[in-house]
Design an enzyme around this catalytic site. Structure first.
Site, mmCIF file in Angstrom:
data_model
loop_
_atom_site.group_PDB
_atom_site.id
_atom_site.type_symbol
_atom_site.label_atom_id
_atom_site.label_comp_id
_atom_site.label_asym_id
_atom_site.label_seq_id
_atom_site.Cartn_x
_atom_site.Cartn_y
_atom_site.Cartn_z
ATOM 1 N N LYS A 1 0.844 -1.074 -0.014
ATOM 2 C CA LYS A 1 -0.013 0.036 -0.080
ATOM 3 C C LYS A 1 0.764 1.264 0.019
ATOM 4 O O LYS A 1 2.087 1.207 0.235
ATOM 5 C CB LYS A 1 -0.808 0.097 1.196
ATOM 6 C CG LYS A 1 -1.941 -1.138 1.165
ATOM 7 C CD LYS A 1 -2.779 -0.927 2.433
ATOM 8 C CE LYS A 1 -3.995 -2.240 2.234
ATOM 9 N NZ LYS A 1 -4.901 -2.142 3.378
ATOM 10 N N GLU B 1 -9.591 -10.453 -8.096
ATOM 11 C CA GLU B 1 -8.460 -9.444 -7.686
ATOM 12 C C GLU B 1 -7.207 -9.359 -8.665
ATOM 13 O O GLU B 1 -6.916 -8.403 -9.129
ATOM 14 C CB GLU B 1 -8.141 -9.376 -6.240
ATOM 15 C CG GLU B 1 -9.214 -9.015 -5.426
ATOM 16 C CD GLU B 1 -8.899 -9.170 -3.825
ATOM 17 O OE1 GLU B 1 -9.736 -8.621 -3.079
ATOM 18 O OE2 GLU B 1 -7.770 -9.312 -3.448
ATOM 19 N N TYR C 1 -12.538 -2.172 -3.253
ATOM 20 C CA TYR C 1 -13.115 -2.203 -1.874
ATOM 21 C C TYR C 1 -14.725 -2.026 -1.675
ATOM 22 O O TYR C 1 -15.087 -1.691 -0.641
ATOM 23 C CB TYR C 1 -12.450 -1.214 -0.953
ATOM 24 C CG TYR C 1 -11.079 -1.526 -0.595
ATOM 25 C CD1 TYR C 1 -10.772 -2.512 0.395
ATOM 26 C CD2 TYR C 1 -10.060 -0.852 -0.935
ATOM 27 C CE1 TYR C 1 -9.714 -2.837 0.802
ATOM 28 C CE2 TYR C 1 -8.783 -1.191 -0.700
ATOM 29 C CZ TYR C 1 -8.316 -2.386 0.417
ATOM 30 O OH TYR C 1 -7.281 -2.754 0.796
ATOM 31 N N HIS D 1 -1.908 -5.457 1.675
ATOM 32 C CA HIS D 1 -3.525 -6.064 1.453
ATOM 33 C C HIS D 1 -3.113 -7.559 0.945
ATOM 34 O O HIS D 1 -2.319 -7.801 -0.022
ATOM 35 C CB HIS D 1 -4.385 -5.249 0.331
ATOM 36 C CG HIS D 1 -5.602 -6.371 -0.171
ATOM 37 N ND1 HIS D 1 -6.641 -6.557 0.448
ATOM 38 C CD2 HIS D 1 -5.555 -7.275 -1.248
ATOM 39 C CE1 HIS D 1 -7.187 -7.383 -0.113
ATOM 40 N NE2 HIS D 1 -6.594 -7.753 -1.323
ATOM 41 N N ASN E 1 -1.734 0.273 6.976
ATOM 42 C CA ASN E 1 -1.350 -0.856 7.394
ATOM 43 C C ASN E 1 -0.691 -1.624 6.251
ATOM 44 O O ASN E 1 -0.469 -2.896 6.346
ATOM 45 C CB ASN E 1 -2.560 -1.599 8.192
ATOM 46 C CG ASN E 1 -3.662 -2.202 6.961
ATOM 47 O OD1 ASN E 1 -3.581 -1.812 5.648
ATOM 48 N ND2 ASN E 1 -4.700 -2.872 7.338
#
Ligand SMILES: Nc1ncnc2c1ncn2[C@@H]1O[C@H](COP(=O)(O)OP(=O)(O)OP(=O)(O)O)[C@@H](O)[C@H]1O
Length: 140
Positions: free
Chosen positions: A11, A128, A51, A117, A114
């Site tokens: 990320k 995905e 998302y 993913h 964080n």
């Protein structure tokens, strides 16, 4: 369990801190193989689609804004039980609850920022991966 594939995103918080190599080392040390990888900027539409399952959650807007705030590295990881294995290596969503030695414990800044993913099931992994990679970009 046969060899399977999972989808990973390093990320924006981790890419901005120039620690993609450190994260890749943890992935490889866990026995997962990076069979596709590219650095991209996700569009707002892509982030909203990716998302969509969280679209009703209070943090959705913040999550989308964060995911488009800078470049990310998208990856396909391959290995025995890769989906569960990678989630184990990532650690809990909230880094303060993540186990010692996990990517999020070592590198994540907060529950939002964080660092990584990983897909949560074979069906989502397939969706995905197809969202970001053509078949011939994945070299197992
Ligand atoms: N309370 C929150 N505040 C801000 N962001 C959050 C919060 N909860 C979750 N998120 C963000 O939404 C993402 C998706 O949440 P989810 O519960 O699916 O966690 P996850 O499966 O561990 O993470 P990911 O789907 O990114 O692998 C989280 O990784 C985090 O970036």
């Amino acid at each position: 369990m046969a060899v399977e594939r999972t989808f990973s995103i390093i990320k924006p918080d981790a890419v901005a801190r120039n620690i993609t190599g450190a994260i890749n080392a943890m992935i490889e040390q866990a026995g997962l193989r990076i069979v596709a990888q590219k650095r991209v900027r996700i569009t707002r539409e892509q982030a909203q689609t990716f998302y969509a399952v969280h679209s009703a959650r209070p943090f959705f807007g913040e999550l989308v804004d964060f995911m488009i705030s800078g470049p990310v590295v998208v990856q396909v990881l391959e290995g025995e039980n890769a989906i569960a294995r990678y989630r184990e290596v990532m650690g809990a969503t909230d880094p303060s609850k993540a186990a010692e030695g996990t990517i999020r414990k070592v590198h994540a800044k907060s529950i939002g920022e964080n660092s990584v993913h990983g897909s949560d099931a074979p069906e989502t992994a397939a969706i995905e991966i197809a969202q970001f990679f053509a078949g011939n970009e994945i070299v197992g």
